[in-house]
Design a protein around this motif. Structure first.
Motif, PDB file in Angstrom:
ATOM      1  N   ALA A  16      41.990 -22.341  29.118  1.00  0.00           N
ATOM      2  CA  ALA A  16      42.133 -21.648  27.736  1.00  0.00           C
ATOM      3  C   ALA A  16      40.802 -21.174  27.276  1.00  0.00           C
ATOM      4  O   ALA A  16      39.804 -21.565  27.435  1.00  0.00           O
ATOM      5  CB  ALA A  16      42.414 -22.913  26.827  1.00  0.00           C
ATOM      6  N   PHE A  17      40.916 -19.928  26.634  1.00  0.00           N
ATOM      7  CA  PHE A  17      39.570 -19.098  26.305  1.00  0.00           C
ATOM      8  C   PHE A  17      39.704 -18.759  24.679  1.00  0.00           C
ATOM      9  O   PHE A  17      40.920 -18.529  24.427  1.00  0.00           O
ATOM     10  CB  PHE A  17      39.511 -17.503  27.003  1.00  0.00           C
ATOM     11  CG  PHE A  17      38.386 -16.918  26.620  1.00  0.00           C
ATOM     12  CD1 PHE A  17      37.076 -17.361  27.190  1.00  0.00           C
ATOM     13  CD2 PHE A  17      38.378 -15.946  25.780  1.00  0.00           C
ATOM     14  CE1 PHE A  17      36.027 -16.718  26.696  1.00  0.00           C
ATOM     15  CE2 PHE A  17      37.370 -15.269  25.356  1.00  0.00           C
ATOM     16  CZ  PHE A  17      36.220 -15.646  26.011  1.00  0.00           C
ATOM     17  N   LYS A  18      38.963 -19.178  24.094  1.00  0.00           N
ATOM     18  CA  LYS A  18      38.964 -19.021  22.489  1.00  0.00           C
ATOM     19  C   LYS A  18      37.987 -18.035  22.257  1.00  0.00           C
ATOM     20  O   LYS A  18      36.846 -17.852  22.522  1.00  0.00           O
ATOM     21  CB  LYS A  18      38.209 -20.350  22.143  1.00  0.00           C
ATOM     22  CG  LYS A  18      38.200 -20.294  20.349  1.00  0.00           C
ATOM     23  CD  LYS A  18      38.147 -21.540  19.842  1.00  0.00           C
ATOM     24  CE  LYS A  18      37.961 -21.862  18.267  1.00  0.00           C
ATOM     25  NZ  LYS A  18      38.960 -21.029  17.658  1.00  0.00           N
ATOM     26  N   ALA A  19      38.771 -17.001  21.721  1.00  0.00           N
ATOM     27  CA  ALA A  19      37.896 -15.640  21.122  1.00  0.00           C
ATOM     28  C   ALA A  19      37.086 -16.074  20.023  1.00  0.00           C
ATOM     29  O   ALA A  19      37.371 -17.008  19.060  1.00  0.00           O
ATOM     30  CB  ALA A  19      39.132 -14.754  20.649  1.00  0.00           C
ATOM     31  N   ASP A  20      35.901 -15.555  19.832  1.00  0.00           N
ATOM     32  CA  ASP A  20      34.834 -15.653  18.927  1.00  0.00           C
ATOM     33  C   ASP A  20      34.434 -14.266  18.486  1.00  0.00           C
ATOM     34  O   ASP A  20      33.611 -13.761  19.288  1.00  0.00           O
ATOM     35  CB  ASP A  20      33.827 -16.592  19.402  1.00  0.00           C
ATOM     36  CG  ASP A  20      32.829 -16.961  18.364  1.00  0.00           C
ATOM     37  OD1 ASP A  20      32.760 -16.456  17.099  1.00  0.00           O
ATOM     38  OD2 ASP A  20      31.787 -17.843  18.528  1.00  0.00           O
ATOM     39  N   GLU A  21      34.901 -13.943  17.501  1.00  0.00           N
ATOM     40  CA  GLU A  21      34.690 -12.527  17.051  1.00  0.00           C
ATOM     41  C   GLU A  21      33.571 -12.330  15.987  1.00  0.00           C
ATOM     42  O   GLU A  21      33.520 -11.246  15.508  1.00  0.00           O
ATOM     43  CB  GLU A  21      36.031 -12.070  16.415  1.00  0.00           C
ATOM     44  CG  GLU A  21      37.252 -11.935  17.314  1.00  0.00           C
ATOM     45  CD  GLU A  21      38.711 -11.761  16.568  1.00  0.00           C
ATOM     46  OE1 GLU A  21      38.621 -11.575  14.996  1.00  0.00           O
ATOM     47  OE2 GLU A  21      39.460 -11.791  17.114  1.00  0.00           O
ATOM     48  N   ARG A  22      32.558 -13.372  16.025  1.00  0.00           N
ATOM     49  CA  ARG A  22      31.649 -13.151  15.330  1.00  0.00           C
ATOM     50  C   ARG A  22      30.447 -12.276  16.125  1.00  0.00           C
ATOM     51  O   ARG A  22      30.460 -12.355  17.243  1.00  0.00           O
ATOM     52  CB  ARG A  22      30.852 -14.530  14.890  1.00  0.00           C
ATOM     53  CG  ARG A  22      31.633 -15.244  14.249  1.00  0.00           C
ATOM     54  CD  ARG A  22      31.069 -16.848  13.809  1.00  0.00           C
ATOM     55  NE  ARG A  22      31.286 -17.477  15.297  1.00  0.00           N
ATOM     56  CZ  ARG A  22      30.157 -18.273  15.750  1.00  0.00           C
ATOM     57  NH1 ARG A  22      29.338 -18.763  14.994  1.00  0.00           N
ATOM     58  NH2 ARG A  22      30.447 -19.003  17.024  1.00  0.00           N
ATOM     59  N   ILE A  23      29.598 -11.763  15.300  1.00  0.00           N
ATOM     60  CA  ILE A  23      28.773 -10.617  16.029  1.00  0.00           C
ATOM     61  C   ILE A  23      27.470 -11.482  16.596  1.00  0.00           C
ATOM     62  O   ILE A  23      26.820 -12.190  15.809  1.00  0.00           O
ATOM     63  CB  ILE A  23      28.346  -9.792  14.783  1.00  0.00           C
ATOM     64  CG1 ILE A  23      29.450  -8.927  14.397  1.00  0.00           C
ATOM     65  CG2 ILE A  23      27.100  -8.828  15.202  1.00  0.00           C
ATOM     66  CD1 ILE A  23      29.120  -8.335  13.002  1.00  0.00           C
ATOM     67  N   GLU A  24      27.113 -11.047  17.711  1.00  0.00           N
ATOM     68  CA  GLU A  24      26.210 -11.486  18.532  1.00  0.00           C
ATOM     69  C   GLU A  24      24.741 -10.564  18.484  1.00  0.00           C
ATOM     70  O   GLU A  24      23.953 -10.755  18.422  1.00  0.00           O
ATOM     71  CB  GLU A  24      26.512 -12.034  19.804  1.00  0.00           C
ATOM     72  CG  GLU A  24      25.242 -12.530  20.610  1.00  0.00           C
ATOM     73  CD  GLU A  24      25.720 -13.186  21.958  1.00  0.00           C
ATOM     74  OE1 GLU A  24      25.595 -14.262  22.211  1.00  0.00           O
ATOM     75  OE2 GLU A  24      26.298 -12.215  22.776  1.00  0.00           O
ATOM     76  N   SER A  25      25.557  -9.007  18.843  1.00  0.00           N
ATOM     77  CA  SER A  25      24.178  -8.113  18.972  1.00  0.00           C
ATOM     78  C   SER A  25      24.830  -6.778  18.386  1.00  0.00           C
ATOM     79  O   SER A  25      26.055  -6.577  18.110  1.00  0.00           O
ATOM     80  CB  SER A  25      23.871  -8.029  20.366  1.00  0.00           C
ATOM     81  OG  SER A  25      25.119  -7.757  20.905  1.00  0.00           O
ATOM     82  N   VAL A  26      23.772  -5.952  17.818  1.00  0.00           N
ATOM     83  CA  VAL A  26      24.183  -4.534  17.604  1.00  0.00           C
ATOM     84  C   VAL A  26      23.149  -3.791  18.127  1.00  0.00           C
ATOM     85  O   VAL A  26      22.239  -3.711  18.090  1.00  0.00           O
ATOM     86  CB  VAL A  26      24.018  -4.642  16.017  1.00  0.00           C
ATOM     87  CG1 VAL A  26      24.244  -3.080  15.440  1.00  0.00           C
ATOM     88  CG2 VAL A  26      24.794  -5.591  15.310  1.00  0.00           C
TER      89      VAL A  26
END
Length: 91
Positions: free
Chosen positions: A5-15
């Motif tokens: 199972a892969f949990k999506a994490d849509e928080r920003i890490e880089s820009v």
């Protein structure tokens, strides 16, 4: 056959911002790249203005206070460009 199972994490890490694209790296490893033309306020900004962003919304948004621009990871993932207003013309 097992699956992980892969949990999506849509928080920003880089820009990353170059002359033509905004690229956002998410915590789960995905990268979203969009043309700056989707965001006229960014497309019309100078390099110094573009670099004055901050992560907001518990990690799910980007904000440029000086440009009055806010972009969410939800909008990026949906492929939703900014609404067009007469004063936001690119060029």
């Amino acid at each position: 056959m097992g699956t992980t199972a892969f949990k999506a994490d849509e928080r920003i890490e880089s820009v990353e911002i170059d002359q033509q694209h905004l690229t956002v790296g998410l915590m789960d490893g995905r990268r979203i790249s969009v043309t700056l033309e989707w965001y006229p306020r960014l497309a019309n900004a100078d390099r110094q203005q573009l670099e004055r962003w901050e992560i907001c919304g518990a990690g799910y948004g980007l904000h440029w206070e000086g440009l009055d621009e806010h972009i969410s990871t939800e909008g990026l993932l949906r492929g939703a460009p900014a609404p067009r207003y007469e004063h936001d013309r690119v060029g």
